[in-house]
Scaffold this motif. Structure first.
Motif, PDB file in Angstrom:
ATOM      1  N   GLY A 182      -8.309  -5.653 -16.479  1.00 37.37           N
ATOM      2  CA  GLY A 182      -9.590  -5.086 -16.904  1.00 37.37           C
ATOM      3  C   GLY A 182     -10.088  -4.014 -15.964  1.00 37.37           C
ATOM      4  N   PRO A 183     -11.351  -3.591 -16.152  1.00 35.18           N
ATOM      5  CA  PRO A 183     -11.853  -2.390 -15.467  1.00 35.18           C
ATOM      6  C   PRO A 183     -11.847  -2.438 -13.945  1.00 35.18           C
ATOM      7  CG  PRO A 183     -13.499  -3.284 -17.009  1.00 35.18           C
ATOM      8  CD  PRO A 183     -12.323  -4.182 -17.070  1.00 35.18           C
ATOM      9  N   LEU A 184     -11.895  -3.640 -13.343  1.00 38.06           N
ATOM     10  CA  LEU A 184     -11.934  -3.704 -11.874  1.00 38.06           C
ATOM     11  C   LEU A 184     -10.532  -3.805 -11.268  1.00 38.06           C
ATOM     12  CD1 LEU A 184     -14.963  -6.093 -11.157  1.00 38.06           C
ATOM     13  CD2 LEU A 184     -14.935  -3.689 -11.802  1.00 38.06           C
ATOM     14  N   HIS A 185      -9.523  -3.855 -12.114  1.00 40.88           N
ATOM     15  CA  HIS A 185      -8.155  -4.041 -11.612  1.00 40.88           C
ATOM     16  C   HIS A 185      -7.735  -2.844 -10.761  1.00 40.88           C
ATOM     17  CE1 HIS A 185      -4.032  -6.004 -12.784  1.00 40.88           C
ATOM     18  NE2 HIS A 185      -4.244  -5.957 -11.480  1.00 40.88           N
ATOM     19  N   GLY A 186      -7.447  -3.122  -9.504  1.00 40.44           N
ATOM     20  CA  GLY A 186      -7.009  -2.062  -8.601  1.00 40.44           C
ATOM     21  C   GLY A 186      -8.147  -1.315  -7.916  1.00 40.44           C
ATOM     22  N   LYS A 192      -3.704   6.511 -15.593  1.00 37.43           N
ATOM     23  CA  LYS A 192      -2.955   7.752 -15.848  1.00 37.43           C
ATOM     24  C   LYS A 192      -1.929   8.016 -14.745  1.00 37.43           C
ATOM     25  CE  LYS A 192      -6.703  10.221 -18.172  1.00 37.43           C
ATOM     26  NZ  LYS A 192      -7.818  11.134 -17.871  1.00 37.43           N
ATOM     27  N   LYS A 193      -1.865   7.080 -13.793  1.00 35.03           N
ATOM     28  CA  LYS A 193      -0.926   7.162 -12.657  1.00 35.03           C
ATOM     29  C   LYS A 193      -1.190   8.390 -11.779  1.00 35.03           C
ATOM     30  CE  LYS A 193       2.699   4.616 -15.159  1.00 35.03           C
ATOM     31  NZ  LYS A 193       1.931   3.381 -15.076  1.00 35.03           N
ATOM     32  N   GLU A 194      -2.449   8.824 -11.745  1.00 35.86           N
ATOM     33  CA  GLU A 194      -2.820   9.920 -10.835  1.00 35.86           C
ATOM     34  C   GLU A 194      -2.992   9.401  -9.409  1.00 35.86           C
ATOM     35  OE1 GLU A 194      -5.273  12.222 -14.382  1.00 35.86           O
ATOM     36  OE2 GLU A 194      -6.362  11.335 -12.704  1.00 35.86           O
ATOM     37  N   THR A 195      -3.163   8.088  -9.296  1.00 39.60           N
ATOM     38  CA  THR A 195      -3.220   7.441  -7.987  1.00 39.60           C
ATOM     39  C   THR A 195      -2.729   6.014  -8.167  1.00 39.60           C
ATOM     40  OG1 THR A 195      -4.605   6.968  -6.064  1.00 39.60           O
ATOM     41  CG2 THR A 195      -5.622   6.657  -8.231  1.00 39.60           C
ATOM     42  N   THR A 196      -2.703   5.269  -7.058  1.00 39.59           N
ATOM     43  CA  THR A 196      -2.273   3.865  -7.132  1.00 39.59           C
ATOM     44  C   THR A 196      -3.307   3.003  -6.411  1.00 39.59           C
ATOM     45  OG1 THR A 196      -1.110   3.889  -5.020  1.00 39.59           O
ATOM     46  CG2 THR A 196       0.142   4.612  -6.976  1.00 39.59           C
ATOM     47  N   LEU A 241      -4.506  -4.700   1.603  1.00 44.05           N
ATOM     48  CA  LEU A 241      -3.196  -4.121   1.271  1.00 44.05           C
ATOM     49  C   LEU A 241      -2.345  -5.102   0.463  1.00 44.05           C
ATOM     50  CD1 LEU A 241      -2.556  -2.198   4.602  1.00 44.05           C
ATOM     51  CD2 LEU A 241      -3.071  -1.219   2.345  1.00 44.05           C
ATOM     52  N   ARG A 242      -2.523  -6.401   0.737  1.00 42.42           N
ATOM     53  CA  ARG A 242      -1.806  -7.414  -0.047  1.00 42.42           C
ATOM     54  C   ARG A 242      -2.301  -7.404  -1.500  1.00 42.42           C
ATOM     55  NH1 ARG A 242      -3.109 -11.631   2.859  1.00 42.42           N
ATOM     56  NH2 ARG A 242      -4.682 -12.481   1.450  1.00 42.42           N
ATOM     57  N   GLU A 243      -3.622  -7.377  -1.662  1.00 40.38           N
ATOM     58  CA  GLU A 243      -4.182  -7.366  -3.018  1.00 40.38           C
ATOM     59  C   GLU A 243      -3.842  -6.064  -3.740  1.00 40.38           C
ATOM     60  OE1 GLU A 243      -7.979 -10.433  -2.509  1.00 40.38           O
ATOM     61  OE2 GLU A 243      -8.369  -8.274  -2.404  1.00 40.38           O
ATOM     62  N   ALA A 244      -3.766  -4.978  -2.982  1.00 40.01           N
ATOM     63  CA  ALA A 244      -3.423  -3.683  -3.586  1.00 40.01           C
ATOM     64  C   ALA A 244      -1.985  -3.683  -4.111  1.00 40.01           C
ATOM     65  CB  ALA A 244      -3.608  -2.566  -2.561  1.00 40.01           C
ATOM     66  N   ARG A 245      -1.084  -4.258  -3.312  1.00 39.10           N
ATOM     67  CA  ARG A 245       0.334  -4.314  -3.752  1.00 39.10           C
ATOM     68  C   ARG A 245       0.462  -5.151  -5.015  1.00 39.10           C
ATOM     69  NH1 ARG A 245       1.274  -4.337   1.904  1.00 39.10           N
ATOM     70  NH2 ARG A 245       1.201  -6.611   1.981  1.00 39.10           N
ATOM     71  N   LEU A 246      -0.292  -6.260  -5.061  1.00 39.05           N
ATOM     72  CA  LEU A 246      -0.244  -7.121  -6.250  1.00 39.05           C
ATOM     73  C   LEU A 246      -0.778  -6.359  -7.471  1.00 39.05           C
ATOM     74  CD1 LEU A 246       0.215  -9.903  -7.565  1.00 39.05           C
ATOM     75  CD2 LEU A 246      -2.129 -10.518  -6.880  1.00 39.05           C
ATOM     76  N   GLY A 287     -10.599   3.809 -12.505  1.00 42.12           N
ATOM     77  CA  GLY A 287      -9.705   3.038 -13.387  1.00 42.12           C
ATOM     78  C   GLY A 287      -8.877   3.951 -14.270  1.00 42.12           C
ATOM     79  N   SER A 288      -9.513   5.006 -14.751  1.00 39.67           N
ATOM     80  CA  SER A 288      -8.797   5.964 -15.594  1.00 39.67           C
ATOM     81  C   SER A 288      -7.684   6.653 -14.792  1.00 39.67           C
ATOM     82  CB  SER A 288      -9.801   6.990 -16.135  1.00 39.67           C
ATOM     83  OG  SER A 288      -9.127   8.028 -16.782  1.00 39.67           O
ATOM     84  N   ALA A 289      -8.016   7.024 -13.549  1.00 34.32           N
ATOM     85  CA  ALA A 289      -7.005   7.675 -12.695  1.00 34.32           C
ATOM     86  C   ALA A 289      -5.842   6.730 -12.418  1.00 34.32           C
ATOM     87  CB  ALA A 289      -7.646   8.124 -11.385  1.00 34.32           C
ATOM     88  N   LEU A 290      -6.147   5.450 -12.242  1.00 35.52           N
ATOM     89  CA  LEU A 290      -5.068   4.473 -12.000  1.00 35.52           C
ATOM     90  C   LEU A 290      -4.159   4.362 -13.222  1.00 35.52           C
ATOM     91  CD1 LEU A 290      -7.000   1.544 -10.240  1.00 35.52           C
ATOM     92  CD2 LEU A 290      -5.186   2.936  -9.236  1.00 35.52           C
TER      93      LEU A 290
END
Lengths: 460, 68
Positions: free
Chosen positions: A67-71, A15-19, A50-55, A10-13
Motif C-alpha cells: 500500500g501507499p506507505l510501502h517503502g 515507476k522505479k525512479e528510485t528505490t 536499511l533492513r526494512e528498506a531491503r525488505l 510512492g509513485s516514484a518508487l
C-alpha cells in the motif's frame, strides 16, 4: 525529492525512479546533517532502516505491494517504544531507557511497509511537567526549519522539524493538549490529531491516560489520511482503543458543499498576519462551503483540562517527582511546577471528569450542525528561541479551543495557510465531530488543492 | 479556611512527600504561587453547577478472563 509527499514518493518508487534503499539513505543523510542542526533528532535507527528498506525493495520488486506507505521512510517521536534503540521520552533521566517490544503503532507501520529511520526529539515528558520555554529537552531547543531563531513548537518538536526540513517521508507525533497542532503551526506542516481512541497508545509514554493521542505529521492533509489509515484500529492491548473500523479516504469524499463554523472567540489578539491569512483562508473556503460564526458553549475548559492532565501526570510520574530525580530535567521550572499536582484532591479530579461528560455532549450538539469548526491553529507564529512563553504571549490570545477539543477527544487537523512575521508559517485548523476524521481531511485536502501552501518549504 | 493557612498546609503536605525538603527561597515562592493558582482553578471547577446525576466520564467494567 526529499520534500515530496507520500503519494509522490510512492509513485516514484512504483515507476522505479528510485528505490526504498535510496530513499532511506537520502533521509538518513538529511537527518544526520539538516535535521540535527535544528535539534530534531535523538537517535538514527540506521541498521533497522536499511533492513526494512531491503525488505521493501524485495517485496515491491516481486510485485507484493503493501500500500501507499510501502517503502516510505518515517520517524517517530521519542516517546514511542522501539526494540533495540533507546526511547528517551525526551528526558535525561530516561535517555538510556529501552523496551523489549515495539509500540503498537510501530507494528502497524511495519505491516504497512514503512521504514523507520529515526527517533525524533521532543519536549521532555511531552511537556507534562509544566515547561515555560523552548529549552525543555535534553537534546536542546528544537528549531523550526523556517527560521533557526524560532522554536519548532512542542511537544512533538522533532516530528514537526523533520517533516518540514524534508528529513523524513512523514512522522508520528502525540498530543495530550496541543502537541501535534503546535509544531504543525510552527513548522508549517500538516498535522492530524485523531479522535481519542482511534490509534492505540500501547507502547507510547503515558502522560495522561484519558487524553493522550498519537497522530501523523506530514507534508499534506492527504498524507495524514494515508498514515491514519495504516495506524488506526482496535488493539486489545489498549482498552481505550475503539472498535470502529477506519479507512481513508472512505467512500466518496466530499469536495464541496461543506458547512463551516468559525469560532469567534478564537479570533481575539491575533497577530496581524495570522488574522489576514485566516481571513484569506475563509475567502477560499467560501468557494467550497458555507461559513457562519459560532460560539463555544460556556465551560471552564482550561481548568478541566489541567485538572485531568496534571492529576494523571502526577500518578504516572509520582516517583520521579517525589524522589527529586525531576531535577535532572533541562527546564528548571519543571523541578518545582509538577509538585502542586501531587496534592490535587481526588474529588477535584472527579469533578473535572463530571464536567468533561457535559463538555463532550455540548460540543457534539454544536458540531452536529457543521462539517468542521475553523480557527487559526495559533494566534501567533513561532516564538523566539530565547523567549519565555509568558513574555511572548503577554497573557493574551491563547484561546480555549485546544483545551476544549482535547478534553472532548475531538479530531483536528492543522494545515499551513500563509506566512507571518520573521518568515514563519501560519496555520489553519479544522476541528471535527468525534470519529469523523475523513470529513475534516476532505475539507483540508480541498483547501490545499486550491491554495498549495503545503507545497512551500524552507530553504534547507 | 484562610487562603494563606491553606497554602501553608498544602506546602507542608508536599514537603512531607518529598525525599528532600525544598529550602531554596525562590523555589518555595514558585511553589506557593503554583498552589495559589491551583486553589483558584479548583474554585472555578467547584463553582460549575453539577447535579447528583452528572457522572464522571469513565466507565468501569468488571474483568473476567477467557479461562473456564
Amino acid at each position: 525529492m526529499h520534500y515530496q509527499t507520500i503519494t509522490q514518493l510512492g509513485s516514484a518508487l512504483r515507476k522505479k525512479e528510485t528505490t526504498p534503499t535510496e530513499l532511506t539513505r537520502m533521509y538518513l543523510e538529511r537527518l544526520d546533517t539538516v535535521a540535527r542542526q535544528f535539534n530534531a533528532v535523538v537517535t538514527l535507527t540506521e541498521e533497522r532502516a536499511l533492513r526494512e528498506a531491503r525488505l521493501a525493495e524485495t517485496e515491491l520488486a516481486a510485485g507484493y505491494d503493501r500500500g501507499p506507505l510501502h517503502g516510505i521512510p518515517y520517524g517517530v517521536k521519542d516517546l514511542i517504544a522501539t526494540q533495540n534503540y533507546p526511547t528517551s521520552w525526551g528526558a535525561a533521566p530516561y535517555r538510556d531507557q529501552t523496551f523489549a517490544e515495539d509500540a503498537h503503532v510501530v507494528h502497524k507501520l511495519q505491516a504497512a511497509g514503512g521504514i523507520m529511520v529515526a527517533k525524533l526529539a521532543m519536549i521532555e515528558l511531552a511537556g507534562g511537567m509544566g515547561y515555560e520555554q523552548p529549552e525543555a529537552s535534553f537534546t536542546g531547543p528544537c528549531k523550526t526549519p523556517w527560521n533557526e531563531e524560532a522554536w519548532s513548537g512542542g511537544s512533538s518538536s522533532g516530528s514537526g522539524a523533520a517533516v518540514a526540513s524534508g528529513s523524513v517521508g512523514f512522522a508520528i507525533g502525540s498530543e495530550t493538549q496541543g502537541s501535534i497542532l503546535s509544531p504543525s503551526n510552527n513548522c508549517g506542516v500538516s498535522g492530524l490529531r485523531p479522535t481519542y481512541g482511534r490509534v492505540s497508545r500501547r507502547g507510547a509514554m503515558a502522560l495522561s491516560w484519558t487524553m493522550d493521542k498519537l497522530g501523523p505529521m506530514c507534508r499534506s492533509a492527504e498524507d495524514c489520511g494515508l498514515v491514519l489509515d495504516a495506524i488506526a484500529g482496535h488493539d486489545s492491548g489498549d482498552r481505550t482503543s475503539i472498535q470502529h473500523a477506519y479507512s481513508y479516504p472512505g467512500s466518496a469524499p466530499k469536495t464541496n458543499g461543506f458547512r463551516f463554523g468559525v469560532v469567534e472567540s478564537e479570533l481575539e489578539d491575533l497577530q496581524p498576519e495570522v488574522r489576514a491569512n485566516f481571513e484569506q483562508s475563509l475567502k477560499e473556503l467560501e468557494n467550497i462551503g458555507t461559513i457562519e460564526a459560532v460560539a463555544l458553549p460556556e465551560f471552564p475548559y482550561r481548568e478541566v483540562a489541567e485538572a485531568i492532565i496534571r492529576s494523571e501526570m502526577a500518578a504516572a510520574f509520582e516517583e520521579l517527582i517525589t524522589s527529586g530525580d525531576v531535577r535532572q530535567l533541562a527546564a528548571v521550572e519543571t523541578h518545582i511546577n509538577p509538585l502542586t499536582a501531587l496534592t490535587i484532591p481526588a474529588h477535584v479530579y472527579l469533578r473535572a471528569l463530571r464536567i468533561r461528560r457535559l463538555i463532550c455532549k455540548s460540543l457534539d450538539e454544536l458540531l452536529v450542525h457543521y462539517d468542521a469548526l475553523l480557527t487559526p491553529t495559533s494566534p501567533r507564529v513561532a516564538s523566539p528561541i530565547g523567549m519565555r512563553f509568558d513574555a511572548y504571549y503577554e497573557g493574551k490570545g491563547r484561546g480555549q479551543m485546544s483545551a476544549a477539543t482535547n478534553v472532548a477527544g475531538l479530531p483536528g487537523i492543522a494545515v499551513p495557510n500563509g506566512m507571518g512575521e520573521r518568515g514563519l508559517p501560519t496555520s489553519l485548523c479544522f476541528t471535527g465531530r468525534a470519529f469523523n476524521e475523513n470529513m475534516i481531511l476532505s475539507a483540508a485536502v480541498a483547501y490545499q488543492s486550491r491554495t498549495g501552501w503545503n507545497q512551500q518549504h524552507p530553504d534547507c | 479556611m484562610d487562603e494563606n493557612r491553606q497554602i501553608d498546609a498544602i506546602l507542608e503536605t508536599i514537603q512531607a512527600s518529598l525525599d528532600t525538603r525544598i529550602e531554596d527561597t525562590e523555589e518555595l515562592e514558585r511553589l506557593r504561587k503554583g498552589i495559589e493558582g491551583w486553589l483558584g482553578r479548583a474554585a472555578t471547577l467547584r463553582n460549575y453547577p453539577l447535579t447528583n446525576a452528572d457522572e464522571p466520564d469513565f466507565v468501569f467494567s468488571a474483568y473476567r478472563s477467557e479461562a473456564e
